[in-house]
Design a protein around this motif. Structure first.
Motif, PDB file in Angstrom:
ATOM      1  N   THR A 188      16.982  30.451  -9.137  1.00  0.00           N
ATOM      2  CA  THR A 188      17.096  31.852  -9.537  1.00  0.00           C
ATOM      3  C   THR A 188      15.747  32.535  -9.341  1.00  0.00           C
ATOM      4  O   THR A 188      14.707  31.958  -9.659  1.00  0.00           O
ATOM      5  CB  THR A 188      17.527  31.915 -11.019  1.00  0.00           C
ATOM      6  OG1 THR A 188      18.772  31.247 -11.141  1.00  0.00           O
ATOM      7  CG2 THR A 188      17.676  33.356 -11.485  1.00  0.00           C
ATOM      8  N   GLY A 189      15.773  33.738  -8.800  1.00  0.00           N
ATOM      9  CA  GLY A 189      14.541  34.502  -8.608  1.00  0.00           C
ATOM     10  C   GLY A 189      13.850  34.235  -7.291  1.00  0.00           C
ATOM     11  O   GLY A 189      12.751  34.731  -7.049  1.00  0.00           O
ATOM     12  N   SER A 190      14.488  33.446  -6.415  1.00  0.00           N
ATOM     13  CA  SER A 190      13.807  33.076  -5.170  1.00  0.00           C
ATOM     14  C   SER A 190      14.142  34.012  -4.007  1.00  0.00           C
ATOM     15  O   SER A 190      13.745  33.758  -2.871  1.00  0.00           O
ATOM     16  CB  SER A 190      14.125  31.627  -4.803  1.00  0.00           C
ATOM     17  OG  SER A 190      15.513  31.445  -4.655  1.00  0.00           O
ATOM     18  N   GLY A 191      14.887  35.078  -4.270  1.00  0.00           N
ATOM     19  CA  GLY A 191      15.134  36.065  -3.215  1.00  0.00           C
ATOM     20  C   GLY A 191      16.375  35.802  -2.378  1.00  0.00           C
ATOM     21  O   GLY A 191      16.441  36.189  -1.209  1.00  0.00           O
ATOM     22  N   LYS A 192      17.392  35.191  -2.994  1.00  0.00           N
ATOM     23  CA  LYS A 192      18.601  34.854  -2.229  1.00  0.00           C
ATOM     24  C   LYS A 192      19.359  36.105  -1.770  1.00  0.00           C
ATOM     25  O   LYS A 192      19.974  36.103  -0.712  1.00  0.00           O
ATOM     26  CB  LYS A 192      19.517  33.932  -3.056  1.00  0.00           C
ATOM     27  CG  LYS A 192      18.905  32.542  -3.284  1.00  0.00           C
ATOM     28  CD  LYS A 192      19.902  31.554  -3.857  1.00  0.00           C
ATOM     29  CE  LYS A 192      20.280  31.831  -5.300  1.00  0.00           C
ATOM     30  NZ  LYS A 192      19.131  31.687  -6.233  1.00  0.00           N
ATOM     31  N   THR A 193      19.308  37.168  -2.579  1.00  0.00           N
ATOM     32  CA  THR A 193      20.094  38.363  -2.215  1.00  0.00           C
ATOM     33  C   THR A 193      19.702  38.903  -0.835  1.00  0.00           C
ATOM     34  O   THR A 193      20.557  39.076   0.041  1.00  0.00           O
ATOM     35  CB  THR A 193      19.909  39.472  -3.272  1.00  0.00           C
ATOM     36  OG1 THR A 193      19.970  38.891  -4.566  1.00  0.00           O
ATOM     37  CG2 THR A 193      20.990  40.525  -3.143  1.00  0.00           C
ATOM     38  N   ALA A 194      18.405  39.139  -0.645  1.00  0.00           N
ATOM     39  CA  ALA A 194      17.963  39.672   0.654  1.00  0.00           C
ATOM     40  C   ALA A 194      18.199  38.658   1.767  1.00  0.00           C
ATOM     41  O   ALA A 194      18.383  39.033   2.923  1.00  0.00           O
ATOM     42  CB  ALA A 194      16.489  40.063   0.593  1.00  0.00           C
ATOM     43  N   ILE A 215      13.441  30.554   0.991  1.00  0.00           N
ATOM     44  CA  ILE A 215      14.880  30.526   1.315  1.00  0.00           C
ATOM     45  C   ILE A 215      15.203  31.593   2.363  1.00  0.00           C
ATOM     46  O   ILE A 215      16.028  31.381   3.260  1.00  0.00           O
ATOM     47  CB  ILE A 215      15.768  30.675   0.037  1.00  0.00           C
ATOM     48  CG1 ILE A 215      17.243  30.404   0.359  1.00  0.00           C
ATOM     49  CG2 ILE A 215      15.640  32.035  -0.617  1.00  0.00           C
ATOM     50  CD1 ILE A 215      17.569  29.004   0.790  1.00  0.00           C
ATOM     51  N   GLN A 216      14.509  32.731   2.293  1.00  0.00           N
ATOM     52  CA  GLN A 216      14.722  33.781   3.299  1.00  0.00           C
ATOM     53  C   GLN A 216      14.251  33.316   4.678  1.00  0.00           C
ATOM     54  O   GLN A 216      14.906  33.563   5.686  1.00  0.00           O
ATOM     55  CB  GLN A 216      13.987  35.062   2.891  1.00  0.00           C
ATOM     56  CG  GLN A 216      14.609  35.754   1.674  1.00  0.00           C
ATOM     57  CD  GLN A 216      13.721  36.826   1.062  1.00  0.00           C
ATOM     58  OE1 GLN A 216      12.602  37.064   1.507  1.00  0.00           O
ATOM     59  NE2 GLN A 216      14.219  37.462   0.008  1.00  0.00           N
ATOM     60  N   MET A 217      13.117  32.611   4.705  1.00  0.00           N
ATOM     61  CA  MET A 217      12.579  32.152   5.994  1.00  0.00           C
ATOM     62  C   MET A 217      13.577  31.288   6.753  1.00  0.00           C
ATOM     63  O   MET A 217      13.660  31.368   7.980  1.00  0.00           O
ATOM     64  CB  MET A 217      11.298  31.338   5.775  1.00  0.00           C
ATOM     65  CG  MET A 217      10.107  32.178   5.387  1.00  0.00           C
ATOM     66  SD  MET A 217       8.626  31.159   5.403  1.00  0.00           S
ATOM     67  CE  MET A 217       7.462  32.247   4.589  1.00  0.00           C
TER      68      MET A 217
END
Ligand code: ADP
Ligand code: MG
Length: 263
Positions: free
Chosen positions: A76-82, A56-58
């Motif tokens: 959930t847990g896939s790094g959405k915040t960053a 998701i970040q990519m």
């Protein structure tokens, strides 16, 4: 082109919209014109021991970094915040970092105070070494004044808040959102649920549920009068309500989803 399509398929990244930018396969390729800021971010990423961006970040990073609206869905847990914090920091730096502070330039909205605090912690960790001022909007903070007797929030670059608390500060004239360049709604699915139920106090009376969540968000967005303010929704699930929300608040968005069953 075909290569990028194969890359996305392999990582189960689905992207829709006009002119979707290529994925960012490595943090070292962060599109950041300010070399010193980039060094700081890469160092903070490295001390998190993150080797490469999550899927998701990519895809979300380059979309947000170019200023586009975004609807992002990933488990959930896939790094959405960053995925939204890093591009927000890049854009903060670009907008008049050297000028006097007179109002927040980015807004991160979350369904609960706890989540807002967690997001704020992540911002501070990833921005460590830079002079950004970040705060969670709270009743206590809203009640304080800065040295010049002005609203305390004018001294912050970035605010994290629940829609209800921010709206209260806004209605009391304690925060000025006219310089906000980016509004991110995290856990939009949960925000929406909370907004529908309304908050109750211990006596079971409703607390300020004078508006649906959509109404609250509309009122907040209406106060963000900076031209072409960027908007993004992040969610773990994509119920029809989030689709409706996205189409009513986002403009020419890119939709990105990762690892959904419907993929
Ligand atoms: P989400 O919001 O999608 O539920 P979070 O942003 O809370 O996910 O991140 C979940 C965990 O993944 C956190 O512990 C975070 O530090 C970690 N994380 C984030 N980005 C990366 C990355 N690129 N590589 C490894 N771990 C990461
Ligand atoms: Mg999250």
């Amino acid at each position: 082109e075909d290569e990028m399509r194969a890359f996305r398929r392999r990582l189960r990244i689905k992207a829709r919209g006009e002119n979707v930018p290529d994925c960012l396969p490595s943090f070292s390729l962060l599109p950041c014109p300010d070399a010193s800021l980039k060094r700081t971010l890469l160092r903070n990423i490295e001390s998190s021991q993150w080797k490469e961006p999550t899927p998701i970040q990519m895809q979300a990073l380059p979309v947000l970094a170019m200023g586009r609206d975004l609807l992002a869905t990933a488990p959930t847990g896939s790094g959405k915040t960053a995925a939204f914090v890093l591009p927000t920091l890049l854009r903060l730096e670009k907008s008049e970092a050297k000028l006097l502070r007179n109002g927040p330039r980015a807004l991160l909205l979350a369904p609960t105070r706890e989540l807002a605090s967690q997001i704020c912690g992540e911002v501070q960790r990833l921005a460590a070494g830079r002079a950004f001022k970040v705060a969670v909007v709270s009743k206590a903070l809203a009640a304080t004044k800065d040295g010049a007797g002005q609203g305390v929030f004018s001294g912050y670059d970035l605010l994290v808040a629940t829609p209800m608390r921010l709206l209260q500060a806004l209605r009391e004239g304690k925060v000025d959102l006219r310089r906000v360049r980016a509004v991110i709604l995290d856990e939009a699915d949960k925000l929406f649920e909370l907004g529908r139920e309304g908050k109750k106090n211990t006596a079971g009376e409703s607390l300020e549920p004078d508006k649906s969540f959509l109404g609250q968000v509309d009122e907040i967005l209406a106060a963000c009068t900076y031209p072409e303010v960027q908007r993004a929704l992040f969610s773990a699930t994509l119920p029809p309500l989030i689709h409706d929300l996205a189409s009513s608040v986002l403009r020419d968005p890119v939709s990105v989803s990762v690892g959904l069953a419907s993929n």
